[in-house]
Design an enzyme around this catalytic site. Structure first.
Site, PDB file in Angstrom:
ATOM      1  N   ASP A  14       0.825  -1.200   0.000  1.00 63.18           N
ATOM      2  CA  ASP A  14       0.000   0.000   0.000  1.00 63.18           C
ATOM      3  C   ASP A  14       0.868   1.264   0.000  1.00 63.18           C
ATOM      4  O   ASP A  14       1.973   1.267   0.555  1.00 63.18           O
ATOM      5  CB  ASP A  14      -0.892  -0.006   1.245  1.00 63.18           C
ATOM      6  CG  ASP A  14      -2.074   0.924   1.111  1.00 63.18           C
ATOM      7  OD1 ASP A  14      -2.359   1.382  -0.008  1.00 63.18           O
ATOM      8  OD2 ASP A  14      -2.711   1.209   2.146  1.00 63.18           O
ATOM      9  N   HIS A  31       3.149   3.488  -8.837  1.00 64.08           N
ATOM     10  CA  HIS A  31       3.011   2.053  -9.091  1.00 64.08           C
ATOM     11  C   HIS A  31       4.254   1.502  -9.795  1.00 64.08           C
ATOM     12  O   HIS A  31       4.696   0.382  -9.499  1.00 64.08           O
ATOM     13  CB  HIS A  31       1.764   1.785  -9.930  1.00 64.08           C
ATOM     14  CG  HIS A  31       0.482   2.063  -9.214  1.00 64.08           C
ATOM     15  ND1 HIS A  31       0.135   1.437  -8.035  1.00 64.08           N
ATOM     16  CD2 HIS A  31      -0.543   2.917  -9.498  1.00 64.08           C
ATOM     17  CE1 HIS A  31      -1.053   1.871  -7.629  1.00 64.08           C
ATOM     18  NE2 HIS A  31      -1.474   2.773  -8.500  1.00 64.08           N
ATOM     19  N   GLU A  61     -11.825  -4.772  -5.531  1.00 64.34           N
ATOM     20  CA  GLU A  61     -12.367  -3.434  -5.296  1.00 64.34           C
ATOM     21  C   GLU A  61     -11.629  -2.345  -6.085  1.00 64.34           C
ATOM     22  O   GLU A  61     -12.136  -1.223  -6.225  1.00 64.34           O
ATOM     23  CB  GLU A  61     -12.329  -3.085  -3.804  1.00 64.34           C
ATOM     24  CG  GLU A  61     -13.281  -3.893  -2.926  1.00 64.34           C
ATOM     25  CD  GLU A  61     -12.846  -5.335  -2.723  1.00 64.34           C
ATOM     26  OE1 GLU A  61     -13.718  -6.225  -2.684  1.00 64.34           O
ATOM     27  OE2 GLU A  61     -11.625  -5.573  -2.624  1.00 64.34           O
ATOM     28  N   LEU A 125      11.824 -19.998  -5.058  1.00 61.55           N
ATOM     29  CA  LEU A 125      10.803 -19.160  -4.435  1.00 61.55           C
ATOM     30  C   LEU A 125       9.525 -19.267  -5.254  1.00 61.55           C
ATOM     31  O   LEU A 125       9.560 -19.194  -6.476  1.00 61.55           O
ATOM     32  CB  LEU A 125      11.248 -17.687  -4.395  1.00 61.55           C
ATOM     33  CG  LEU A 125      10.208 -16.682  -3.887  1.00 61.55           C
ATOM     34  CD1 LEU A 125      10.020 -16.838  -2.376  1.00 61.55           C
ATOM     35  CD2 LEU A 125      10.595 -15.247  -4.232  1.00 61.55           C
ATOM     36  N   GLU A 201       0.740 -13.920  11.729  1.00 60.04           N
ATOM     37  CA  GLU A 201       1.145 -12.743  12.475  1.00 60.04           C
ATOM     38  C   GLU A 201       1.077 -11.539  11.535  1.00 60.04           C
ATOM     39  O   GLU A 201       1.290 -11.677  10.325  1.00 60.04           O
ATOM     40  CB  GLU A 201       2.579 -12.905  12.997  1.00 60.04           C
ATOM     41  CG  GLU A 201       2.757 -14.062  13.969  1.00 60.04           C
ATOM     42  CD  GLU A 201       2.112 -13.791  15.324  1.00 60.04           C
ATOM     43  OE1 GLU A 201       2.249 -12.648  15.823  1.00 60.04           O
ATOM     44  OE2 GLU A 201       1.451 -14.709  15.864  1.00 60.04           O
TER      45      GLU A 201
END
Length: 236
Positions: A14, A31, A61, A125, A201
């Site tokens: 964010d 971005h 959204e 990964l 967490e």
């Protein structure tokens, strides 16, 4: 390599738009800068013991944003995937996408399919990129698939359990996240991995995503390693 005991990190990236606004730049510039940070984090993640990473790129959204921003993001996604394909393959990254692809542009879907096929055997990964993803939407789609499987006799209603539902989620084959990080100072989970992150967490940082560094990630992992996770149990 330093292992902090975190197999799977999920990140709500964010703050891109605010980062750009503070500099008087268009939101898409934020971005693009944020995309560069992803590259740095992904490159270093395996050396921190991380084997799975899920990043929130575009939510269900986010279609409410301006048409210019949405179209710009879709164009950027396709460009970045194509540009980074060789590097991801060479660095052993298994790239996969989660979310509902039906609303995405066919050219973008084709690009996504191609790099998933190209990198599916990589094991250093696993990077899951959430595009047109929402936790509630994912659960709705999984429930619909379960209902269809029941109706067609592939599973009995009494046999539906946590594993049966998890097997129909977008993240099938991935462990649940140990740690969810959200940048930019917001303290919401924003419909991200609603089922999978039930016992994760959480870390919330004021840093805007384009300024998030490997050093800050390392500090967060170090704090995580000192936490005691009981998963609903009681300490003896």
């Amino acid at each position: 390599m330093t292992d902090y005991g975190v197999r799977h990190v999920a990140i709500i990236m964010d703050g891109n738009g605010r980062w750009a606004k503070r500099r008087g730049w268009p939101r898409l510039a934020g971005h693009r800068k944020g995309a560069e940070q992803i590259k740095k984090i992904v490159r270093e993640a395996p050396d921190l013991g991380i084997r799975y990473m899920t990043i929130y790129a575009f939510s269900t959204e986010n279609w409410k944003r301006s048409l210019i921003e949405v179209l710009g993001l879709m164009k950027m996604f396709r460009f970045m995937i194509r540009r980074e394909a060789d590097a991801l393959a060479t660095e052993g990254v298994n790239l996969r996408f989660i979310g509902d692809r039906s609303r995405l542009d066919p050219a973008l879907r084709e690009t996504m399919d191609a790099i998933e096929a190209r990198t599916k055997t990589n094991t250093r990964l696993t990077l899951a990129v959430a595009i047109n993803y929402g936790g509630r939407d994912e659960l709705r789609r999984a429930a619909a698939q379960l209902a269809l499987d029941c109706a067609e006799g592939r599973i009995a209603a009494e046999d539906i359990d946590d594993e049966a539902l998890a097997a129909r989620l977008d993240t099938v084959g991935m462990p649940d996240p140990d740690l969810v990080i959200r940048t930019s100072g917001e303290t919401r989970i924003s419909n991200f991995l609603s089922w999978q992150a039930a016992y994760a967490e959480y870390e919330f940082t004021e840093t805007l995503w384009p300024d998030f560094t490997v050093e800050e990630l390392t500090d967060i992992l170090a704090r995580f390693s000192g936490r005691e996770r009981r998963f609903g149990g009681v300490q003896p």
